[in-house]
Design a protein around this motif. Sequence first.
Motif: not given
Length: 134
Positions: A83-90, A109-114
């Motif tokens: 699964v993909k976990s996208a983080f919108y970082i400000t 399996p945890l695909k994390v991107k900022m």
Amino acid sequence: MQFPPGVSFDQELRLIIFRPLGIFDAKMVAEVVQFLETEEDRLDHPFNRFTDTSKMDAVDLDERFIYRIALHRRRFYDGRPPVKSAFYITSSAAGHYIRIHAVVTEHSPLKVKMFRELDYAAEWLDVPRSVLEE
């Protein structure tokens, strides 16, 4: 399905959206993690995640807590579909803690991107940008 504050689910896109408000702290993280794990066990199909940190006032976390949570998530989700976990970082504070999470969950399996831009997050998640906007 009982959602924690700031959480919604787009069933068609199979996307959990989390928009924390106020102070992002350990209690908030624990509530969302518990919700995710309940839904991961309950639902038949995997779902991606999007977290929008733009409305947070502050971050009240520590590195050890984030490390433990990320390690727990890595173990809990092991053996499941990616699964993909996208983080919108400000903010740099949010980015610091999400970076720890991303490093600990690498090769799982945890695909994390900022992301600093919603367009790139939407593209990576393969969803319309409008879905990620509040």
